[in-house]
Design a protein around this motif. Structure first.
Motif, PDB file in Angstrom:
ATOM      1  N   GLY A  41       0.818  -1.194   0.000  1.00 48.78           N
ATOM      2  CA  GLY A  41       0.000   0.000   0.000  1.00 48.78           C
ATOM      3  C   GLY A  41       0.859   1.253   0.000  1.00 48.78           C
ATOM      4  N   PRO A  42       0.220   2.427   0.023  1.00 47.19           N
ATOM      5  CA  PRO A  42       0.994   3.672   0.063  1.00 47.19           C
ATOM      6  C   PRO A  42       1.807   3.798   1.344  1.00 47.19           C
ATOM      7  N   CYS A  43       2.945   4.464   1.225  1.00 41.96           N
ATOM      8  CA  CYS A  43       3.823   4.673   2.377  1.00 41.96           C
ATOM      9  C   CYS A  43       3.156   5.658   3.331  1.00 41.96           C
ATOM     10  N   GLN A  44       2.983   5.251   4.607  1.00 37.80           N
ATOM     11  CA  GLN A  44       2.268   6.059   5.602  1.00 37.80           C
ATOM     12  C   GLN A  44       3.223   7.054   6.266  1.00 37.80           C
ATOM     13  N   PRO A  45       2.977   8.394   6.105  1.00 39.83           N
ATOM     14  CA  PRO A  45       3.873   9.387   6.727  1.00 39.83           C
ATOM     15  C   PRO A  45       3.879   9.250   8.248  1.00 39.83           C
ATOM     16  N   LEU A  46       5.048   9.462   8.831  1.00 34.18           N
ATOM     17  CA  LEU A  46       5.204   9.412  10.286  1.00 34.18           C
ATOM     18  C   LEU A  46       5.153  10.808  10.885  1.00 34.18           C
ATOM     19  N   VAL A  47       4.340  11.702  10.285  1.00 35.61           N
ATOM     20  CA  VAL A  47       4.191  13.074  10.767  1.00 35.61           C
ATOM     21  C   VAL A  47       2.725  13.332  11.043  1.00 35.61           C
ATOM     22  N   PRO A  48       2.321  13.649  12.277  1.00 35.07           N
ATOM     23  CA  PRO A  48       3.133  13.441  13.473  1.00 35.07           C
ATOM     24  C   PRO A  48       3.264  11.949  13.781  1.00 35.07           C
ATOM     25  N   PRO A  49       4.087  11.536  14.723  1.00 36.48           N
ATOM     26  CA  PRO A  49       4.761  12.372  15.729  1.00 36.48           C
ATOM     27  C   PRO A  49       6.100  12.940  15.289  1.00 36.48           C
ATOM     28  N   LEU A  50       6.732  12.371  14.235  1.00 35.41           N
ATOM     29  CA  LEU A  50       8.043  12.890  13.858  1.00 35.41           C
ATOM     30  C   LEU A  50       7.897  14.227  13.149  1.00 35.41           C
ATOM     31  N   PRO A  51       8.899  15.127  13.255  1.00 35.49           N
ATOM     32  CA  PRO A  51       8.796  16.448  12.614  1.00 35.49           C
ATOM     33  C   PRO A  51       9.109  16.360  11.125  1.00 35.49           C
ATOM     34  N   ARG A  52       8.554  17.318  10.353  1.00 35.82           N
ATOM     35  CA  ARG A  52       8.940  17.476   8.957  1.00 35.82           C
ATOM     36  C   ARG A  52      10.279  18.202   8.901  1.00 35.82           C
ATOM     37  N   GLU A  53      11.010  17.961   7.820  1.00 37.14           N
ATOM     38  CA  GLU A  53      12.296  18.627   7.651  1.00 37.14           C
ATOM     39  C   GLU A  53      12.284  19.355   6.313  1.00 37.14           C
TER      40      GLU A  53
END
Length: 715
Positions: free
Chosen positions: A336-348
């Motif tokens: 499936g699509p890659c699930q963003p880890l934002v939040p909890p991780l910050p964007r850069e």
């Protein structure tokens, strides 16, 4: 493609949009004031010492705004220099305070205060100027009559003539008072060069500048330098960087009129051109004409690469500074699509530099997504090579709030599912077991800080438990079928003979997947590809082709669709088929920067163009054998047209080599040669009408060659 905006004439001389400048006679600096003020310019320059900010004893004059104007300071009619005129706007800052000892001194204090209020204000205003290699400071004495002194109100301005500067230079100007009552004003300005000013007859350094025209030559770009035959000049192409020095790319000292051809694949937004006569202290003029070129922006992303830097760092490499947004995401095994880890991780927010992962440990399912203008440009699972293929792990997200409040959920395609919820998802059904695994230390902690934590929990054992009953039921069913076969063995003798030939290897072949990649040259070729894919489906093969997945392509985009299909195919032991055509060969050479390559239009669903960013590294790094197979159709392409890089894997001509092609696709469990030949003959009859319909006579544009700027004399 439309290039009307690109057919611009960048002449290093008279230009359709130029500025006519005022001439200042005399070599001495001068100052003048607005009506009502008096001012005096001190002789000579002074030291640039701003000093510290002090409190104003009462109303004081301070500079509030700086303005600049370009003028010409002329020694003679045709011997002038560019000069920067500076206008300083002044205002009254602060006010007189009533004395605290008014009762003690009485009328004397009132008289002193009235005397101050009726006095004029005087200020020493410093004007500092920097333009490499020049640095100057001048001092202006300004006096304002008492009638104009109104606290907080402007009183007028002072004009200074003028600071000499070089064409095209960057100048910085500061202004403050002595003593200094507030933060100094500053102004930075980029001066124009000979192209933007009407100075060809006034500034001698502009007389010998070459004329440069930038125009379109098909898909390529042509630089035409129109100068006299004997004039020698330097030409430099470089990558202008937002941070750090420029990166030189190409440099030549040339004589006379020249034509330089740039291949369109070499264009990037930061590619600039600098030209100058080969004379002492000559003016260098630079232009960057490709900042808004859509092709240049596409080429920049094609050249961008993500690299893993041990132990937890990564870097985005590209020729130009590349503003983008990078996020970590979790790629599940199901494709499936890659699930963003934002939040909890910050964007850069990233440019071309190195960043550190905010992780404790790496994991093959952790990937990087790089987005620009809300569009996915790059996605790489950088740990997949070092830590192995994707794992069937469940990512648990722990969120920590005030007063030690904690919540735990599992990241799934539908979102983050609370473990003890009543929804019918995989994570909710196994919520209790996952919590026990977390408490017993069976989960790998990937990240931890005050806001939360990430845990990767293995799911293999639950998959085995779930399938145990299924396998038991299958064994019982197989036993029943075997008894039935024994009772009716005369009716199944023929089937047993087939089983002896085919079924022994059929299960392995049936489970093998084939991903078919091609370039959509035209509608006839797409019909031929569809016929080939349909024929392959009659074999024990599972075929994936973008022609049958247009809805997923529109939803995910060609790049994400190809990543998912390639990963699934290779993990299941399948093979990726590269179907070469004239368009596919041209695309490959375009990526390999071959200057003779024919231009190819990329369709909105062209998975072949999107796949090259991943396919080419496999071939360049020797990972292609056993994973890839090449093929081309008779009469549509000659064997020598296939790029040499791709001939490191088997390449077959269709339909003449269909038996060998089918045997390679099915792998070790292929049918016997006789049956393969029979299947190949049937498939050849199916393909022949489609092949005849898209047959084109020879004359297809050939493959390209490497693209670098080539200088040739203009005829």
């Amino acid at each position: 493609m439309p290039v009307s905006w690109f057919l611009l004439s960048l002449a290093l001389g008279r230009n359709p949009v130029v500025l006519s400048l005022e001439r200042v006679v005399g070599l001495q600096d001068a100052a003048r004031c607005s009506p009502g003020l008096s001012c005096h310019l001190w002789d000579g320059d002074v030291l640039c010492l701003p000093g510290s900010i002090v409190s104003a004893p009462g109303p004081v004059l301070v500079p509030t705004r700086l303005q600049t104007e370009l003028v010409l300071r002329c020694h003679e009619e045709t011997d002038c220099d560019l000069c920067v005129r500076v206008v300083i706007h002044l205002a009254v800052h602060g006010s007189w305070e009533e004395p605290e000892d008014e009762e003690k001194f009485g009328g004397a204090a009132d008289a002193e205060l009235e005397e101050h209020r009726n006095a004029s204000l005087q200020a020493h205003v410093v004007l500092s100027f920097q333009a490499y290699p020049t640095a100057r400071c001048v001092l202006l004495e300004v006096q304002v009559p008492a009638a104009l002194v109104q606290p907080g109100q402007p009183v007028g301005s002072v004009v200074f003539d003028c600071f000499e500067a070089a064409l095209g230079a960057e100048v910085r100007i500061w202004s403050y008072t002595q003593p200094r009552y507030q933060k100094e004003l500053n102004l930075t300005q980029q001066l124009p060069d000979c192209r933007g000013l009407e100075v060809q007859d006034s500034i001698q350094s502009c007389w010998a500048l070459p004329w440069l025209n930038v125009s379109a030559d098909g898909e390529d770009v042509r630089l035409v330098l129109d100068v006299s035959e004997e004039q020698r000049f330097g030409l430099s192409l470089y990558w202008n960087q937002a941070q750090g020095p420029a990166k030189p790319w190409w440099h030549r000292n040339l004589t006379g009129p020249q034509t330089i051809t740039l291949n369109h694949t070499d264009l990037v937004p930061c590619l600039c051109i600098q030209v100058w006569p080969l004379e002492p202290d000559s003016v260098r003029t630079s232009i960057c004409p490709f900042k808004e070129d859509p092709r240049a922006h596409r080429n920049l992303w094609r050249a961008a690469r993500l690299h893993l830097l041990p132990p937890q760092g990564w870097r985005l490499d590209a020729p130009c500074s590349l503003p983008a947004e990078a996020t970590l995401c979790w790629q599940a095994l199901d494709g499936g699509p890659c699930q963003p880890l934002v939040p909890p991780l910050p964007r850069e927010n990233v440019t071309v530099n190195a960043l550190e992962f905010p992780l404790l440990k790496g994991h093959p399912n952790i990937c990087i997504q790089v987005n620009s203008w809300e569009t996915l440009q790059l996605q790489e699972c950088l740990w997949a090579d070092s830590l192995g293929p994707l794992k069937d792990d469940m990512l648990l997200v722990e969120t920590r709030g005030p007063q030690d409040n904690r919540s735990l959920c599992a990241l799934e395609a539908s979102g983050c599912t609370p473990l003890l919820s009543g929804v019918s998802t995989r994570a909710a059904r196994l919520g209790e077991q996952l919590l026990q695994d977390l408490r017993s230390g069976q989960c790998l902690q990937l990240w931890d800080d005050d806001l939360g934590a990430l845990w990767a929990c293995p799911m293999d054992k639950y998959v085995h438990q779930r399938w145990a009953l299924v396998w038991l039921a299958c064994l019982l069913l197989a036993a029943v079928l075997f008894l039935l076969l024994l009772l009716k063995k005369n009716h199944v003798k023929g089937w047993l003979r087939l089983l002896k030939e085919d079924v022994r290897v059929g299960a392995a072949a049936r489970s093998r997947a084939a991903l078919l990649l091609y370039s959509a040259d035209d509608a006839g070729f797409e019909r031929l590809v569809g016929a080939l894919a349909s024929a392959l489906c009659q074999l024990p093969l599972r075929v994936a082709v973008d022609l049958w997945s247009r809805r997923e392509l529109s939803a995910q985009g060609p790049l994400a669709w190809f990543h998912a299909q390639r990963r699934q195919t290779l993990q299941e032991g399948g093979v990726v088929v590269l179907l070469f055509s004239p368009g596919a060969v041209a695309l490959c050479h375009e990526w390999l920067q071959d200057a003779a390559s024919a231009p190819v239009a990329h369709g909105p669903h062209d998975a072949f163009a999107a796949s090259l960013s991943c396919v080419l590294p496999d071939f360049l790094q020797g990972r292609a054998p056993g994973r890839y197979v090449g093929a081309y159709f008779d009469r549509l392409l000659s064997p020598d047209a296939v790029p040499a890089l791709f001939r490191t894997v088997p390449v077959f001509s269709l339909p003449s080599q269909l038996p060998d092609f089918l045997g390679t696709l099915q792998g070790p469990g292929a049918l016997r040669h006789g049956r393969l030949a029979e299947r190949a003959e049937q498939m050849s009859r199916v393909l022949q009408p489609a092949l005849d319909s898209c047959f084109r006579p020879p004359g297809t544009p050939g493959t390209g060659r490497g693209m670098r700027p080539e200088a040739e004399e203009r005829t």
